[in-house]
Design an enzyme around this catalytic site. Structure first.
Site: not given
Length: 194
Positions: A83-84, A116, A128
């Site tokens: 997370a960013i 996921e 990804y």
């Protein structure tokens, strides 16, 4: 342009409150403070924070802008969090975290990585896929807040020579993107130590 320095290090106890706030903002409260504390104490968990010292035009103060984690399970790195902070997205910071997690997985002799991701999260899917992850399946109604499906992504071959070459190329591309966006990774010109 002055580049702001990013620091990428393992999570510490004193950072727990800030990480929980970032989790709340980015992930809707996926893990509690106790959940992060469990990860800190788990020998199978690799938990990193990405922070910046100061803001442009303000006095120096460390601010956590990203978190990443994987669990080492047999030969697999199961990426549980990436997370960013919303103010810092699309500037290469997610690439820094993902590259580092994959590098650490290689050093731990793990052969594949899985995760996921929300089926609608195009920004994450793009990241990804850039790192070679492919869709391996779907978990129906996985996310409880809206019953959205999760895509299961998979990346194998982490111990192959070609993958090490890809890591080197991704590191260079990531550092170039960071510089264009006004960031500099501490020790970014060298490989980060595991």
């Amino acid at each position: 342009m002055t580049l702001l320095e990013l620091r990428l290090k393992p999570l510490t106890d004193r950072q727990l409150n800030a990480v929980v706030k970032l989790d709340q903002l980015c992930l809707g409260g996926l893990w509690s403070q106790e959940g992060y504390r469990r990860e800190l104490n788990s020998p199978n968990s690799e938990l990193l924070v990405l922070s910046v010292l100061g803001n442009r035009g303000s006095p120096p103060k460390e601010r956590i802008v990203g978190i990443g984690c994987f669990w080492a399970i047999l030969e697999e790195a199961h990426i549980t969090i990436l997370a960013i902070h919303p103010d810092c997205q699309s500037q290469g910071l997610g690439q820094v975290l993902l590259w580092t997690l994959l590098q650490k997985a290689v050093r731990q002799k793990l052969d594949r990585a899985t995760l996921e991701v929300r089926a609608s999260n195009q920004a994450a899917l793009s990241l990804y896929q850039k790192f070679g992850f492919q869709v391996a399946g779907r978990r129906k109604k996985y996310y409880q807040n809206n019953n959205e499906d999760a895509l299961i992504l998979w990346r194998g071959g982490l111990q192959q020579k070609q993958f090490s070459q890809l890591l080197d190329r991704w590191q260079q591309q990531t550092n170039e993107k960071l510089a264009r966006c006004g960031w500099r990774l501490e020790n970014g010109d060298r490989k980060l130590k595991a």
